[in-house]
Design an enzyme around this catalytic site. Structure first.
Site, PDB file in Angstrom:
ATOM      1  N   TRP A  10       0.824  -1.219   0.000  1.00 13.91           N
ATOM      2  CA  TRP A  10       0.000   0.000   0.000  1.00 13.91           C
ATOM      3  C   TRP A  10       0.855   1.265   0.000  1.00 13.91           C
ATOM      4  CZ3 TRP A  10      -4.426  -1.175   4.110  1.00 13.91           C
ATOM      5  CH2 TRP A  10      -5.129  -2.327   3.708  1.00 13.91           C
ATOM      6  N   HIS A  94      12.994  -2.482  -0.783  1.00 11.02           N
ATOM      7  CA  HIS A  94      12.207  -1.971  -1.911  1.00 11.02           C
ATOM      8  C   HIS A  94      13.023  -0.899  -2.636  1.00 11.02           C
ATOM      9  CE1 HIS A  94       9.113   0.097  -4.171  1.00 11.02           C
ATOM     10  NE2 HIS A  94       8.413  -1.017  -4.066  1.00 11.02           N
ATOM     11  N   GLU A 166      11.546  -6.628  -9.065  1.00 14.57           N
ATOM     12  CA  GLU A 166      10.812  -5.428  -9.451  1.00 14.57           C
ATOM     13  C   GLU A 166      11.720  -4.527 -10.281  1.00 14.57           C
ATOM     14  OE1 GLU A 166       7.320  -4.723  -6.536  1.00 14.57           O
ATOM     15  OE2 GLU A 166       9.070  -3.730  -5.720  1.00 14.57           O
ATOM     16  N   GLY A 172       5.252   1.779 -10.790  1.00 17.95           N
ATOM     17  CA  GLY A 172       4.429   2.985 -10.779  1.00 17.95           C
ATOM     18  C   GLY A 172       4.435   3.747 -12.094  1.00 17.95           C
ATOM     19  N   GLY A 232       1.610  -2.655  -6.229  1.00 18.84           N
ATOM     20  CA  GLY A 232       1.504  -1.331  -5.614  1.00 18.84           C
ATOM     21  C   GLY A 232       0.158  -0.708  -5.931  1.00 18.84           C
ATOM     22  N   GLY A 233       0.134   0.139  -6.968  1.00 13.64           N
ATOM     23  CA  GLY A 233      -1.070   0.908  -7.307  1.00 13.64           C
ATOM     24  C   GLY A 233      -2.348   0.076  -7.355  1.00 13.64           C
TER      25      GLY A 233
HETATM   26  P1  PGA Z   1       3.331  -0.694  -8.745  1.00 15.38           P
HETATM   27  O1  PGA Z   1       4.320  -0.897  -7.495  1.00 15.38           O
HETATM   28  O2  PGA Z   1       2.480  -1.934  -8.830  1.00 15.38           O
HETATM   29  O3  PGA Z   1       2.518   0.535  -8.408  1.00 15.38           O
HETATM   30  O4  PGA Z   1       4.174  -0.523  -9.947  1.00 15.38           O
HETATM   31  C1  PGA Z   1       4.912  -2.133  -7.216  1.00 15.38           C
HETATM   32  C2  PGA Z   1       5.839  -2.006  -6.032  1.00 15.38           C
HETATM   33  O5  PGA Z   1       6.522  -0.985  -5.928  1.00 15.38           O
HETATM   34  O6  PGA Z   1       5.916  -2.899  -5.174  1.00 15.38           O
END
Ligand code: PGA
Length: 249
Positions: A10, A94, A166, A172, A232-233
């Protein structure tokens, strides 16, 4: 067989009310799907979310932690504190922590060791920047990030951890790695770990993260070395998060 995992990061979003609404919406939409479902709220909302998910199949994760257990570390949150309020997992390293808060491989490795010592399972993030990908050094970067934890905690430690690949350029941005691109890196990661211990590599869950959404999740998670997602989003809307859980099931 590796159980799939769908984890919602989140980040720094929401209020106490929206955190409660989001997790109760997720809980209401679960109907025995097979992936493990994890939510990672901001620190201050962990207790609210912990209360909502009691007696449900959802597990709790923090987004970061201190590498020290107790003492004069103003503003930090320790592993024993996270354990105390019901966390099972903790996201570590992260890319936003690495890029904006100066977390080096050394800091990341120290937090990883501290999490395991406190019986918290790290969701340990690795991934290359766009610049690194364009320089064709993705594998070098990933290898360095993995070696940082293997060299300090040993390959056997991965039996109690999850990795999240990632690519920084996909986080994002709405730009997702293609299933082939992601699978290529996931296979590289698994092979590198297999070089140390084939059994650990085979059972290790490696999540993909970076603009995963209901439209692209199924194709990504269908790849042989992709064991779920760190979202994330799209984890901020119960409907979208549930659609990804369904895509993984
Ligand atoms: P995102 O973020 O799905 O918004 O790209 C993923 C994350 O940073 O864990």
């Amino acid at each position: 067989m590796r159980q799939k995992m769908v984890a919602g990061n989140w980040k720094m979003n929401g209020t106490s009310n929206s955190a409660r609404d989001l997790v109760s919406g997720i809980k209401a939409g679960l109907n025995g799907q097979s992936p493990e479902v994890v939510v990672c709220p901001p620190f201050v909302y962990l207790p609210i979310v912990a209360a909502e998910i009691a007696n449900s199949a959802i597990t709790l994760s923090a987004q970061n932690m201190c590498d020290q257990d107790v003492g004069a570390y103003t503003g930090e949150i320790s592993g024993p504190m996270l354990k105390d309020i019901g966390c099972e997992y903790v996201i570590l390293a992260h890319s936003e922590r690495r890029a904006m808060y100066g977390e080096t491989d050394e800091v990341a490795a120290s937090k990883y060791a501290a999490a395991l010592k406190n019986n918290l399972k790290p969701i340990f993030c690795i991934g290359e920047t766009l610049e690194e990908r364009e320089q064709n050094i993705t594998e070098d970067v990933i290898a360095r990030q993995i070696d940082a934890i293997i060299n300090t905690s040993g390959v056997a430690s991965l039996a109690n951890a999850v990795l999240a690949y990632e690519p920084v350029w996909a986080i994002g941005t709405g730009k997702t790695a293609t299933p082939d691109q992601a699978q290529g890196v996931h296979a590289f990661i698994r092979n590198r770990i297999a070089g140390h211990d084939a059994g650990i590599a085979e059972s290790l869950r490696i999540l993909y993260g970076g603009s995963m959404n209901p439209a692209n999740a199924a194709d990504l998670i269908a790849q042989p070395d992709i064991d779920g997602g760190l979202i994330g989003g799209a984890s901020l809307k119960a409907e979208d998060f549930l659609a990804i859980i369904n895509a993984a099931g």
